[in-house]
Design a protein around this motif. Sequence first.
Motif, PDB file in Angstrom:
ATOM      1  N   MET A 178       0.840  -1.195   0.000  1.00 14.18           N
ATOM      2  CA  MET A 178       0.000   0.000   0.000  1.00 14.18           C
ATOM      3  C   MET A 178       0.876   1.247   0.000  1.00 14.18           C
ATOM      4  SD  MET A 178      -2.957  -1.489   0.006  1.00 14.18           S
ATOM      5  CE  MET A 178      -4.074  -0.110   0.267  1.00 14.18           C
ATOM      6  N   ARG A 179       0.381   2.309  -0.633  1.00 11.27           N
ATOM      7  CA  ARG A 179       1.071   3.593  -0.600  1.00 11.27           C
ATOM      8  C   ARG A 179       0.027   4.705  -0.609  1.00 11.27           C
ATOM      9  NH1 ARG A 179       3.707   3.626  -6.682  1.00 11.27           N
ATOM     10  NH2 ARG A 179       1.757   3.510  -7.860  1.00 11.27           N
ATOM     11  N   ASN A 180       0.444   5.877  -0.155  1.00 22.66           N
ATOM     12  CA  ASN A 180      -0.459   7.016  -0.093  1.00 22.66           C
ATOM     13  C   ASN A 180      -0.390   7.828  -1.379  1.00 22.66           C
ATOM     14  OD1 ASN A 180      -1.362   6.457   2.538  1.00 22.66           O
ATOM     15  ND2 ASN A 180       0.429   7.468   3.427  1.00 22.66           N
ATOM     16  N   VAL A 181      -1.549   8.130  -1.944  1.00 22.72           N
ATOM     17  CA  VAL A 181      -1.659   8.918  -3.166  1.00 22.72           C
ATOM     18  C   VAL A 181      -2.669  10.037  -2.927  1.00 22.72           C
ATOM     19  CG1 VAL A 181      -2.327   8.889  -5.594  1.00 22.72           C
ATOM     20  CG2 VAL A 181      -1.087   6.955  -4.640  1.00 22.72           C
ATOM     21  N   LYS A 182      -2.309  11.245  -3.362  1.00 26.57           N
ATOM     22  CA  LYS A 182      -3.204  12.387  -3.177  1.00 26.57           C
ATOM     23  C   LYS A 182      -4.154  12.517  -4.357  1.00 26.57           C
ATOM     24  CE  LYS A 182      -2.913  17.067  -1.287  1.00 26.57           C
ATOM     25  NZ  LYS A 182      -1.989  18.179  -0.952  1.00 26.57           N
ATOM     26  N   LYS A 183      -5.444  12.418  -4.095  1.00 29.63           N
ATOM     27  CA  LYS A 183      -6.467  12.533  -5.122  1.00 29.63           C
ATOM     28  C   LYS A 183      -7.454  13.629  -4.734  1.00 29.63           C
ATOM     29  CE  LYS A 183      -6.354   7.688  -6.636  1.00 29.63           C
ATOM     30  NZ  LYS A 183      -7.156   6.461  -6.858  1.00 29.63           N
TER      31      LYS A 183
ATOM     32  N   TRP B 100      -5.505  12.610   0.691  1.00 32.57           N
ATOM     33  CA  TRP B 100      -4.597  11.462   0.643  1.00 32.57           C
ATOM     34  C   TRP B 100      -5.377  10.162   0.806  1.00 32.57           C
ATOM     35  CZ3 TRP B 100       0.295  11.709  -0.894  1.00 32.57           C
ATOM     36  CH2 TRP B 100       0.939  12.939  -0.855  1.00 32.57           C
ATOM     37  N   GLU B 101      -5.087   9.210  -0.076  1.00 30.53           N
ATOM     38  CA  GLU B 101      -5.739   7.903  -0.023  1.00 30.53           C
ATOM     39  C   GLU B 101      -4.678   6.809  -0.028  1.00 30.53           C
ATOM     40  OE1 GLU B 101      -8.530   7.286  -3.106  1.00 30.53           O
ATOM     41  OE2 GLU B 101      -9.635   9.156  -2.761  1.00 30.53           O
ATOM     42  N   SER B 102      -4.970   5.724   0.653  1.00 31.14           N
ATOM     43  CA  SER B 102      -4.088   4.557   0.647  1.00 31.14           C
ATOM     44  C   SER B 102      -4.532   3.631  -0.481  1.00 31.14           C
ATOM     45  CB  SER B 102      -4.162   3.831   1.991  1.00 31.14           C
ATOM     46  OG  SER B 102      -3.257   2.744   2.022  1.00 31.14           O
ATOM     47  N   VAL B 103      -3.642   3.390  -1.444  1.00 34.43           N
ATOM     48  CA  VAL B 103      -3.990   2.570  -2.608  1.00 34.43           C
ATOM     49  C   VAL B 103      -2.985   1.426  -2.759  1.00 34.43           C
ATOM     50  CG1 VAL B 103      -5.052   4.507  -3.816  1.00 34.43           C
ATOM     51  CG2 VAL B 103      -2.630   4.007  -4.176  1.00 34.43           C
TER      52      VAL B 103
END
Length: 261
Positions: free
Chosen positions: A171-176, A180-183
């Motif tokens: 899992m990694r954090n992505v800003k949408k 920030w979301e964990s994807v």
Amino acid sequence: MIVGKVVGSVVSTRKNERLIGQTAKRQAVTNYKKTISSIKREMGTDHTVSIDDKKYNCIYMLITKGKAMTNKERFIEIFRSKIKREGAEKLLDYICSSGSDFFTAPASTRFHGAYEGGLLEHSLNVYECLCDFVKRPRFREKYGFTFSEESLAIAALLHDLCKTNFYKTEMRNVKKNGVWESVPYYTIEDNLPYGHGEKSVYIISGFMKLTREEAFAIRYHMGFAEDENKRNVGKSFELYPLGFALHMADMEATYFLEGKD
């Protein structure tokens, strides 16, 4: 896809839908150009059909027990109908076992087939591309290259067996949209660091024997992209043309059928 009771193995397309069985048969008169009858008899062959000037391998249109075949079912059907040598069934048992993630693994971490089932889909795509490539008149008539259906199935379906149990999900954090979301994403966890093509040869050989041409084809299917002495790659293609054909099929599937996600 719309599935009806199977009558005469009729398959059709309508707009973006695939119709099967009675559903396809009912509209055959008004949609005859896009309706194929008796397709089931072509199971396990490389027969193609043409719809809207596009050719489809009949494997794509196959049906089983009234339902469209899944990629896993297609793989098993081709494997069992084409590969008959000693040890093949034990290899298939391994591929289907809980100790193998072949049917759910991606084909790469972020390029072609970077999704669940990508490896399986890629293997089937390469099979179709390889069967088509070796039918070229120049390849067969001018150079006299012919290969058994068994060798084609082995080379294509198993060339990337090395990617089994090779990837893991993290899992990694992505800003949408400012949040920030964990994807999830794929990373490599290689617990059998034996190379690429050579690892596939190694795994297969633990269950059944390969011909020399099959082994070289799988070993060098990456072609000149291999981190390998280029002379070895070129010489292997010269000595074992199945390897060149497999490489071309692999490239066609990767860059034209699949591409970057």
